[in-house]
Each structure stands twice: as C-alpha cells, then as structure tokens.
Enzyme design. Structure first.
Site, PDB file in Angstrom:
ATOM      1  N   ARG A 240       0.868  -1.181   0.000  1.00 43.55           N
ATOM      2  CA  ARG A 240       0.000   0.000   0.000  1.00 43.55           C
ATOM      3  C   ARG A 240       0.902   1.228   0.000  1.00 43.55           C
ATOM      4  O   ARG A 240       1.952   1.239   0.682  1.00 43.55           O
ATOM      5  CB  ARG A 240      -0.891   0.037   1.241  1.00 43.55           C
ATOM      6  CG  ARG A 240      -2.083  -0.906   1.196  1.00 43.55           C
ATOM      7  CD  ARG A 240      -3.148  -0.463   0.191  1.00 43.55           C
ATOM      8  NE  ARG A 240      -4.333  -1.311   0.193  1.00 43.55           N
ATOM      9  CZ  ARG A 240      -4.496  -2.393  -0.579  1.00 43.55           C
ATOM     10  NH1 ARG A 240      -3.542  -2.772  -1.418  1.00 43.55           N
ATOM     11  NH2 ARG A 240      -5.613  -3.087  -0.529  1.00 43.55           N
ATOM     12  N   GLU A 269      -2.913   8.160  -4.247  1.00 45.24           N
ATOM     13  CA  GLU A 269      -3.367   7.370  -5.374  1.00 45.24           C
ATOM     14  C   GLU A 269      -4.697   7.936  -5.832  1.00 45.24           C
ATOM     15  O   GLU A 269      -5.568   8.092  -4.977  1.00 45.24           O
ATOM     16  CB  GLU A 269      -3.593   5.913  -4.938  1.00 45.24           C
ATOM     17  CG  GLU A 269      -2.636   4.947  -5.576  1.00 45.24           C
ATOM     18  CD  GLU A 269      -2.777   3.533  -5.070  1.00 45.24           C
ATOM     19  OE1 GLU A 269      -3.884   2.985  -5.220  1.00 45.24           O
ATOM     20  OE2 GLU A 269      -1.805   2.989  -4.543  1.00 45.24           O
ATOM     21  N   HIS A 288      -1.559   0.621  -9.664  1.00 49.93           N
ATOM     22  CA  HIS A 288      -2.124  -0.352  -8.712  1.00 49.93           C
ATOM     23  C   HIS A 288      -2.781  -1.526  -9.463  1.00 49.93           C
ATOM     24  O   HIS A 288      -3.955  -1.843  -9.245  1.00 49.93           O
ATOM     25  CB  HIS A 288      -3.139   0.346  -7.782  1.00 49.93           C
ATOM     26  CG  HIS A 288      -3.352  -0.388  -6.482  1.00 49.93           C
ATOM     27  ND1 HIS A 288      -3.710   0.233  -5.307  1.00 49.93           N
ATOM     28  CD2 HIS A 288      -3.277  -1.707  -6.169  1.00 49.93           C
ATOM     29  CE1 HIS A 288      -3.849  -0.671  -4.350  1.00 49.93           C
ATOM     30  NE2 HIS A 288      -3.594  -1.856  -4.853  1.00 49.93           N
TER      31      HIS A 288
END
Ligand code: GLV
Length: 331
Positions: A240, A269, A288
């Site tokens: 993450r 993000e 991602h």
C-alpha cells in the site's frame, strides 16, 4: 432483510464471474461509473442495502455503518481491507470479507516484474527507443543492477511475500525476510533467513514490501530507512502506498540515496500527472494493477460474491476478517 431478495450495492463494475452470482441472488444496485462514488454518492448507493461489495477506493467507517442499520456484510473486492474500519464493523456485528489467496500469484509476479523493470531500466529503454534516440549499441548505455545472485529482502512474509521468495530461487538469490510475526517453519521451508528490518535494509540489493497497511506499517519506510539501504538498491512496493513516506522516497530517488523504485502503489493514489514519482526516470510506476490478470480478477469477483451471499444466507463465508460476528444480530 425483507422476505424477498436482499438488496445489495456493488460499488463498481467487477468481472461478470462475480456480478452474475450477485445479480441472480439479490436486488443489485451497481455503480457503473469508471470513477468511484463520492462519499455522498456512496451513502445514497448503500441506503437500505443488506450488503455491499466494496472496493479499496470506498471508505467504510462507523458513520457509514450507523446510517445503514440493516447492512450486514461489507465484502471487499481486494485482499487488503484498510479502507474498512474493521473494529467499527465488528462493534456493530457487520461482517467484513476480503479476497485472499486468489491474487497471490498475480501480485507476486507483478512485484517481480517491477523489480526487474526497475533494476534493468526497462521503461527508460522503451522511452529511449520510442523517442527515436537509439542510434547505436552503447557500451555504457542504460546500465542497471544484477539480479541473479543478489540479496532480496522481503518485508512482510505472508502469502504474497512467500510467493515472491519462491520465485527468487530461479535467480539463485540470497533471500532475507522481515515480518513483525515470525513463522520460522515457513522461513526454513523456503530457505529464507530472518533479519530485523534495519539489517534487512542494510544488506539487501532489492527490498520488496508485502505488508498490510496498519498503524504500525504506515510510513514504515521513511528517510531513516531509505538511508540504511545501499545506493545501488531497488525498492519495490506492491503493498500500500502509505507504507512508504512519499516525500522521503522522492528525495532518495532524486539524490541517489537508492538506485530505483518499482511501484504498484503510491501515496497519493492516483498520482497527479505532475507528481515527481511520475517523472523521475528511476521510477517504474503502474496504476495499482498488481492483481490485474484476467484470472485473478475473475477469481476475486467470484470470491467477493460468494462471501457476500454466504453472510446474507446465514452461512460461513469463505474469507471473513471478523468471523466472530457471524450469526450475531446487527447492532
Ligand atoms: C489490492 O491491492 C488488494 O488488496 O487486493
């Protein structure tokens, strides 16, 4: 839940393998936009729902759950569930489910792809060719780092970290692992040597992150940790974004504190188009997509649907984060 079919929200279009299971068994409300619902739109979508399939872009906290006292299950389409306040869900007897196992190989493969691309400057090479700069074979053109025989440091030795370790065998690597919770049998079985985090950072040529995002792992890798790494080292993050301090990482990559980074995840993000991580030549960043294979995403969709439907039918779901709430009255 009324006598008829349960009402369920699905907060984005997921693969049909899961969607059809939900559509057949429930009154399904599907958020069809490419972008996630805003918090207000999410509240509308969830209103009156008995369950939901959510994404890591949906924040589910106590306030959201209190508005929907009939909601019994939050089935996250991801193995990570840091977008869900699990203690708040548990306090209200809401089941939280996730999709472990089915994306392990895809994610480990992607971490390796990032590691290799960053070490061997693959994206820089592609950019160079596409820009028409390739005029001859160059003895010192785009020199990278050796992978075979190097030391790989795996931070987070769970399902994905272990698969990353297995793949390192083919490269004759010396593999180190750090995890706050040691599993010595797994270390032995995979021929991996345990190291405290600082030692792992000092000794590794490649450091790859596979921890869940928790208060303990937030900014686990900051300026101090980056400075422990070798100037030739590559950092891979397929965990993450907030596990790494972004400002410290940008400075380390810019100033040559480390050689390169391969990033599946970032903080923030998505990255704004003008963000330094988008433009630094020694960053290989993807949006991602580590679990984004056809097979893994189908399997995630199916597992998320099975989790959801099991809870709504009073059965035990295949993957529940807080199984202690199963069968209890919603609070
Ligand atoms: C993706 O990041 C996941 O947690 O599944």
């Amino acid at each position: 839940m009324s006598a008829g079919k349960p009402t369920v929200a699905v907060t984005r279009i997921i693969p049909e393998a899961g969607l059809r299971l939900v559509r057949d068994a429930t009154e399904m409300r599907l958020w069809e936009d490419e972008l996630p619902p805003s918090p207000a739109q999410l509240a509308d979508l969830l209103h009156g729902c008995d369950g939901a399939i959510t994404l890591l872009t949906d924040r589910i906290d106590g306030a959201v759950l209190d508005r929907e006292p009939q909601l019994r299950v939050v089935s996250n389409f991801a193995v990570g569930y840091d977008n869900v306040d699990v203690p708040a869900a548990t306090a209200r007897n809401v089941a939280v489910c996730n999709t472990p196992g089915v994306l392990t190989d895809a994610t480990a493969d992607a971490a390796w792809a990032l590691l290799m691309a960053a070490a061997r400057r693959i994206v820089e090479g592609v950019d160079y060719v596409r820009a028409g700069k390739w005029r001859t074979w160059g003895p010192t053109l785009l020199l990278g780092q050796d992978i075979a025989g190097a030391t790989l440091g795996i931070v987070g030795f769970g399902r994905i970290g272990r698969e990353v370790a297995k793949r390192a065998r083919g490269f004759d690597m010396n593999v180190l692992a750090y995890d706050a919770y040691r599993d010595e049998a797994a270390e032995r079985a995979l021929g991996v040597t345990y190291r405290p985090l600082d030692d792992l950072l000092r000794e590794s040529d490649f450091v790859t992150l596979h921890v869940a995002l928790t208060p303990e792992t937030t900014r686990l890798i900051g300026e101090r940790e980056l400075r422990l790494m070798k100037p030739t080292a590559v950092l891979v993050n397929a965990a993450r974004g907030p596990v790494v301090d972004t400002d410290a990482l940008v400075a380390a990559l810019r100033d040559g504190v480390i050689f390169a980074a391969g990033l599946d995840v970032t903080d923030p993000e998505p990255l704004p188009a003008d963000h330094p991580l988008v433009h630094l030549p020694n960053v290989t960043v993807v949006p991602h997509t580590a679990s984004a294979t056809v097979h893994a995403r189908d399997a995630m969709a199916e597992l998320a649907a099975r989790n959801l439907l099991a809870v709504l039918n009073g059965q035990t779901p295949p993957a529940c984060v807080n199984p202690e709430v199963l069968g209890r009255e919603r609070r």
